[in-house]
Design an enzyme around this catalytic site. Structure first.
Site: not given
Ligand SMILES: *Cc1c(COP(=O)(O)O)cnc(C)c1O
Length: 382
Positions: A42, A140, A270, A318
């Site tokens: 992801k 969740r 800054y 930036m």
């Molecule tokens: C992102 C995610 C993972 C992977 O987690 P890591 O800690 O990066 O290994 C596993 N399961 C779900 C449901 C996730 O959303």
């Protein structure tokens, strides 16, 4: 015609695909042979670039991809019509039909989702593949564990659904072993109450990277979901995890744009939050928060130039960041500078870098911006 891709890079990330492949093999080797590997890709594969990363992970033997949304699934479908994909987030109601289009397994957590997807399958004349998610205490996604058997029966009764997996997610595998065991216990108890459930035909998964520390090798678990660890970053320093000698895949680099002398007493950047306490040589780097060098690293972070640590002076801006190179001879405009990674035996780890910004490695990787070119090292066929 002008071609910007031929210009020298000012700030870039190097992605070592061979290291990624080695990491997957090392993680696999640390697990029982029957464990399947869900490669979580992801957020543009944690900022590494989805196409290149997914292709190399599949080459290395991943069994299933975990994605956060349908656009990511579609990007994997550009590479192959066959690679199995699991959507780890809930589907929006107006996205339902696209799980068929992209042949994605959906995560279901509620009776409403089961009914919707059953209808989607009916309308398409094809079964929709689903994984049942059980909430064992993360709060969740997932059906609350005590209600999971009833939802399982609904899935069983839905002619247009095909159950391919059951899973849960741990909230604190890195900090609370007792609660993680309790979550495992709740998950297994819920599964036991699902009449007619044949786990041998399913993906049964719970552990993410941090979960490997306590992975239950006995019991029905037969898959892991790995994100961070495959990129060579340990989520914590557990003893089991540390045995997986994963190497960082990602490094983050920029260059020196200007070197100059400034007199003692000058306020730098800054707000003049740093006042030079000696006559100094400073280097102006061609990267800032517009690239993913967090402003929180102002007056706190370090970079590597010529293999030596140089402190960030004043606020990160930036597009530019100022560092102290007074003690490093011969620094010149154009010098390569390491923000995350190794140089001449010195290293700034992603974990250290994240601490400067009071954040976690996952967020740092997601914060490297689009402006930063990803360069792929050791692609296949070379
Ligand atoms: C992102 C995610 C993972 C992977 O987690 P890591 O800690 O990066 O290994 C596993 N399961 C779900 C449901 C996730 O959303």
């Amino acid at each position: 015609m002008a071609n910007a891709s031929r210009l020298p890079l000012r700030c870039w990330a190097e992605i070592d695909l061979a290291a990624l492949e080695r990491n997957l093999h090392l993680i696999r080797a640390s697990l029982p042979a029957h464990m399947r590997y869900v490669a979580v890709v992801k957020a543009d594969a944690y900022g590494h670039g989805l196409h290149q990363t997914a292709a190399r992970l599949m080459h290395a033997g991943a069994d299933l991809f975990g994605v956060a949304n349908l656009a990511e699934a579609a990007a994997i479908r550009e590479l192959s019509p066959d690679w199995p994909i699991l959507l780890l987030s809930p589907l929006l109601p107006d996205e339902d039909r696209h799980v068929i289009e992209y042949d994605v397994a959906a995560t279901v957590s509620s009776a409403e989702e089961v009914a919707r997807l059953d209808f989607t399958g009916l309308a398409a004349g094809r079964k929709v593949t689903v994984h049942l998610k059980i909430d064992t205490g993360m709060g969740r996604l997932g059906i609350w564990h005590e209600e999971a058997p009833a939802l399982y029966q609904k899935i069983r009764d839905s002619k247009n659904l095909r159950l391919a997996g059951v899973f849960t997610h741990f909230s604190s595998p890195d900090t609370d072993a007792a609660f993680t065991s309790e979550q495992r216990r709740r998950f297994l108890a819920a599964l036991q109450k699902c009449d007619g459930l044949d786990l041998s035909t399913l993906f049964v998964h719970a552990d993410n990277s941090a979960g490997l520390e306590s992975i239950a090798v006995a019991g029905p678990f037969n898959a892991v979901r790995i994100g961070l660890l495959q990129f060579g970053i340990l989520p914590h320093t557990g003893s089991l995890l540390s045995q997986v000698q994963a190497e960082p895949v990602f490094s983050f680099r920029t260059r020196v744009g200007l070197v100059k002398r400034l007199p003692v007493g000058t306020g730098v950047s800054y707000g003049s939050t740093h006042i030079l306490h000696r006559d100094s040589t400073v280097a102006i780097l061609t990267a800032g928060y517009g690239d993913g060098l967090p402003r929180a690293a102002s007056n706190r972070g370090h970079v590597l130039i010529r293999g030596q640590r140089c402190p960030v002076l004043g606020r990160v801006t930036m597009d530019q960041t100022i560092v102290d190179v007074t003690d490093i001879p011969d620094v010149c405009a154009g010098d390569e500078t390491v923000l995350i990674g190794r140089q001449q035996g010195a290293e700034i780890s992603l974990t250290e870098f994240s601490r400067w910004a009071d954040t976690i490695p996952w967020e740092t990787l997601c914060s490297v911006t689009k402006r930063v070119t990803r360069l792929y090292r050791t692609p296949l066929g070379l």
